[in-house]
Scaffold this motif. Sequence first.
Motif, PDB file in Angstrom:
ATOM      1  N   ASP A 110       0.839  -1.205   0.000  1.00 39.09           N
ATOM      2  CA  ASP A 110       0.000   0.000   0.000  1.00 39.09           C
ATOM      3  C   ASP A 110       0.873   1.253   0.000  1.00 39.09           C
ATOM      4  N   MET A 114       2.679   1.735  -3.379  1.00 34.20           N
ATOM      5  CA  MET A 114       1.794   2.297  -4.411  1.00 34.20           C
ATOM      6  C   MET A 114       1.579   3.785  -4.187  1.00 34.20           C
ATOM      7  N   THR A 115       1.373   4.156  -2.932  1.00 37.19           N
ATOM      8  CA  THR A 115       1.079   5.558  -2.637  1.00 37.19           C
ATOM      9  C   THR A 115       2.308   6.438  -2.903  1.00 37.19           C
ATOM     10  N   PRO A 159      -2.277   2.658  13.042  1.00 33.49           N
ATOM     11  CA  PRO A 159      -2.383   2.918  11.608  1.00 33.49           C
ATOM     12  C   PRO A 159      -2.588   4.389  11.277  1.00 33.49           C
ATOM     13  N   SER A 180      -2.066   5.867   4.233  1.00 39.16           N
ATOM     14  CA  SER A 180      -0.771   5.931   3.553  1.00 39.16           C
ATOM     15  C   SER A 180      -0.518   7.327   2.981  1.00 39.16           C
ATOM     16  N   GLU A 181      -1.612   8.049   2.627  1.00 41.56           N
ATOM     17  CA  GLU A 181      -1.434   9.415   2.116  1.00 41.56           C
ATOM     18  C   GLU A 181      -0.787  10.306   3.189  1.00 41.56           C
TER      19      GLU A 181
END
Lengths: 357, 127
Positions: free
Chosen positions: B29, B32-33, B113, B116-117
């Motif tokens: 994740d 990808m970000t 958590p 991811s941004e």
Amino acid sequence: MDDGRNADDDQAHKAFGRQGGRTSPEDRFEPANKILFEQAMAQTRMAVCLTDPNQQDEPIIFANRAFRELTGYRENEIIGRNCRFLQGPGTDPEKVKAIRQAIDKEEVIVVELLNYRRDGTTFWNALHLGPIYGDDGRLLYYFGSQWDVSNVHTARSDEAHAKTLARELSHRMKNMFAVIGGIVAITGREMGAQTAAKKINDRIQALGRAYEPTLDEASVGSIDVGSAIRSVLEGYPQQKDRMILEGNGMRGNPSIVATLGIVLHELTTNAIKHGALSEDGGTVRVHWAEADGVETLLLDWHEDAVEQGARATPTTGSGLGIVDAILGKARGKLHRDWLPGGLHARLVLPLSAEKQA
Amino acid sequence: MNEAQNTSPASRASRRVLLLDDEVFLLLDLEMTFEMEGFEVLTATNCSEALKLLENAAVDVAVLDVNLGQGRTCAAVAEELTGQGVPFLLHTGDLDRRGELLRDLSGVIIPKPSPSEVVVAEASALL
């Protein structure tokens, strides 16, 4: 009030306080009190010994039955010896040093140290030491009481173990929520549904925060509602100074956590998008308390927008649809007033499962 | 608008990030970000992998999962990065350990958590 009994107590204090310069403690008392002393010493479960600081190496000159039972030594193996025969390789030298210093300064000391019985087994001894003075102020004896606190030590280490476990659980749970978040985000990208994935993720993460403070005391069977509220609302770092949280702790059924997480998340999201948090200077005041006697959470959500009237209208798709649906199942209610300064909402939520059923 | 879009990919192309996490889904994740933001991404699931990557390539910033399972931590990688003067984020769900390991590491802490941004934004802020 029983005047006669008070007078007796007075008498007893005077008699026990009368101490001379002879060597045996029993000799110090009137015959009647001597019997009382012997009876008390024989019957108390507190292990007691007296040492003579005026003799070479401060030998024990008296030890009661409880002392003999605790240590396993016979009387003739105790009398005449210094107390250190109870120490062993596992005894903390620092604590022994502290005892030594207290005796030298004629101070009272309470210390826990590992002692050894006659058969070599160990026990945690809560040792209380204090000087006994004669009428003339001369140091006569050192009084020592021993209490086996091994079970307390065990309980303490059990507690420490439980804490470690709770922390590990908490860490794993957060990790699990992070992994779920990762999967949702990846799937969202795969399917070209990033916006939906983001919305799902934000709700899931709010849920995670609501559950997080409940883990430490999972064994209690109820959760601290105030901690759950704070944990959810403190998860929006950009809004940190603009959300004023006021509330006490209260206990609630763990089943309300998910509802609280989602409701507070949607209220916050709505405020950020459309409400007081969408403009500079706007604030939200969140106040919560337990309704008297009915095990119900009352939470007031007051948005205070600067541009009065600008954000007064409720918007469709505000995310509050899911809130009403969930609260319907939880027998709760979110009352909403769209005032010129922003949304004033009151959440009413039963705190116990019985109330929800 | 167009100008900004034209210039930023070029400047982003030079940025390389090291991601260390034992959870492959998080790694994926984040990767990808970061890639969407124009980063070149190196990933590792343990310290020795990460250290090997650092031997062969210089990175501009790193995101380190603190607890890598079975008592292992990212400390060795954090030390290496500190030695190289590379800024890094400590991504951890165990904020209690602030008083212990985290105190000795100099990185910026980001709770886990986090979306991811947010991680990417925090990492970019260190550059």
